[in-house]
Scaffold this motif. Structure first.
Motif, PDB file in Angstrom:
ATOM      1  N   UNK A 171      10.898  11.448  -1.587  1.00  0.00           N
ATOM      2  CA  UNK A 171      10.054  11.612  -0.566  1.00  0.00           C
ATOM      3  C   UNK A 171      10.681  11.203   0.292  1.00  0.00           C
ATOM      4  N   UNK A 172      10.421  12.402   1.247  1.00  0.00           N
ATOM      5  CA  UNK A 172      10.159  12.220   2.965  1.00  0.00           C
ATOM      6  C   UNK A 172       9.405  11.177   3.626  1.00  0.00           C
ATOM      7  N   UNK A 173       7.635  11.425   3.612  1.00  0.00           N
ATOM      8  CA  UNK A 173       7.027  10.754   3.565  1.00  0.00           C
ATOM      9  C   UNK A 173       6.066  10.734   2.884  1.00  0.00           C
ATOM     10  N   UNK A 174       5.209  10.436   3.309  1.00  0.00           N
ATOM     11  CA  UNK A 174       3.507  10.123   2.533  1.00  0.00           C
ATOM     12  C   UNK A 174       2.744   9.751   3.018  1.00  0.00           C
ATOM     13  N   UNK A 175       2.969  10.118   4.456  1.00  0.00           N
ATOM     14  CA  UNK A 175       2.487  10.261   5.259  1.00  0.00           C
ATOM     15  C   UNK A 175       1.667   8.389   5.750  1.00  0.00           C
ATOM     16  N   UNK A 176       0.456   8.199   6.514  1.00  0.00           N
ATOM     17  CA  UNK A 176       0.129   7.166   7.038  1.00  0.00           C
ATOM     18  C   UNK A 176      -0.241   6.043   5.683  1.00  0.00           C
ATOM     19  N   UNK A 177       0.319   4.481   5.986  1.00  0.00           N
ATOM     20  CA  UNK A 177       0.501   3.336   4.740  1.00  0.00           C
ATOM     21  C   UNK A 177      -1.138   3.476   4.070  1.00  0.00           C
ATOM     22  N   UNK A 178      -1.737   3.187   3.064  1.00  0.00           N
ATOM     23  CA  UNK A 178      -2.811   3.247   3.102  1.00  0.00           C
ATOM     24  C   UNK A 178      -3.947   1.903   2.922  1.00  0.00           C
ATOM     25  N   UNK A 179      -3.277   1.219   3.453  1.00  0.00           N
ATOM     26  CA  UNK A 179      -3.806  -0.332   4.132  1.00  0.00           C
ATOM     27  C   UNK A 179      -3.971   0.156   5.503  1.00  0.00           C
ATOM     28  N   UNK A 180      -2.900   0.377   6.048  1.00  0.00           N
ATOM     29  CA  UNK A 180      -3.109   1.048   7.701  1.00  0.00           C
ATOM     30  C   UNK A 180      -3.757   1.655   7.894  1.00  0.00           C
ATOM     31  N   UNK A 181      -4.146   2.327   7.086  1.00  0.00           N
ATOM     32  CA  UNK A 181      -4.814   3.620   7.092  1.00  0.00           C
ATOM     33  C   UNK A 181      -6.189   3.268   7.816  1.00  0.00           C
ATOM     34  N   UNK A 182      -6.530   2.342   5.854  1.00  0.00           N
ATOM     35  CA  UNK A 182      -8.000   1.921   6.001  1.00  0.00           C
ATOM     36  C   UNK A 182      -8.156   1.102   7.780  1.00  0.00           C
ATOM     37  N   UNK A 183      -7.291   0.502   8.298  1.00  0.00           N
ATOM     38  CA  UNK A 183      -7.596   0.117   9.451  1.00  0.00           C
ATOM     39  C   UNK A 183      -7.178   1.056  10.781  1.00  0.00           C
ATOM     40  N   UNK A 184      -7.020   1.954  10.414  1.00  0.00           N
ATOM     41  CA  UNK A 184      -7.459   2.844  11.283  1.00  0.00           C
ATOM     42  C   UNK A 184      -6.436   3.713  12.065  1.00  0.00           C
ATOM     43  N   UNK A 185      -5.501   3.351  11.604  1.00  0.00           N
ATOM     44  CA  UNK A 185      -3.877   3.844  11.766  1.00  0.00           C
ATOM     45  C   UNK A 185      -4.202   5.714  11.820  1.00  0.00           C
ATOM     46  N   UNK A 186      -4.473   6.315  10.385  1.00  0.00           N
ATOM     47  CA  UNK A 186      -5.017   7.700  10.075  1.00  0.00           C
ATOM     48  C   UNK A 186      -4.886   8.989  11.405  1.00  0.00           C
TER      49      UNK A 186
END
Length: 203
Positions: free
Chosen positions: A54-69
């Protein structure tokens, strides 16, 4: 988790978090942005790739929940890639998803391995895409196809994406980096002002 390889004026940035599908944390995004910004002065070719399937799945799930998205780091990174005065190549070793698409869209060239997919599920997740991504996507694939990905939630095989102009070439996994090197050769060999001038003329 971000490996930087330098071979003269050719820099390779490799996402190396395969156990997490190369998902990105805030620290990884900041390192990528800082490295690309430094490459403006130190490199003439910039190649982005990943380790694993995988090149990248995008934002790390936990980080996304913390606002990274919705972090401005994504836009900072993609704009730094788009402003790079040399040749930038996304060498997609696999699927590219979510905010990671911003890196791919900002590159001059996009090559990929067979079977990879491209998708950007922001609407499903309840987020707006980063500001520059929709326009770059529409410029490459057309407005309707941009909406197919962003609003229709479609996962597009790279074989189809190539017919849209979103992917430039599909190559076997073992040939991915050799192909990126071949595409870089003329830019590295040319006078720097000529290479920069041609890129500027291409828009």
């Amino acid at each position: 988790m971000i490996e930087v390889g330098k071979d003269g004026a050719a820099w390779v940035l490799r996402l190396n978090r395969p156990d997490k599908a190369n998902s990105l944390t805030a620290e990884m995004l900041e390192r990528l942005a800082e490295t690309v910004e430094a490459a403006h002065e130190g490199a003439r070719v910039l190649i982005l790739t990943g380790t694993g399937k995988v090149f990248s799945a995008g934002a790390d799930l936990e980080a996304a929940r913390a606002g990274l998205a919705t972090s401005p780091l994504w836009e900072r990174l993609s704009c730094a890639i788009a402003a790079f005065p040399g040749l930038s190549i996304a060498a997609l070793n696999g699927t590219c998803a979510g905010g990671a698409m911003g890196m791919m869209l900002a590159c001059d060239l996009r090559i990929a391995v067979p079977g990879a997919k491209i998708f950007y599920p922001v609407m499903k997740l309840g987020f707006l895409p980063q500001p520059s991504d929709p326009a770059r996507l529409a410029a490459l694939a057309g407005p309707s196809r941009a909406k197919l990905i962003l609003m229709g939630g479609q996962k597009i095989p790279v074989e189809e994406a190539q017919t849209w102009g979103l992917i430039d070439r599909i190559v076997a996994p073992e040939a991915l980096m050799d192909t990126a090197a071949d595409l870089s050769a003329d830019t590295l060999a040319a006078p720097e002002d000529v290479a920069r001038g041609i890129k500027a003329l291409c828009g």
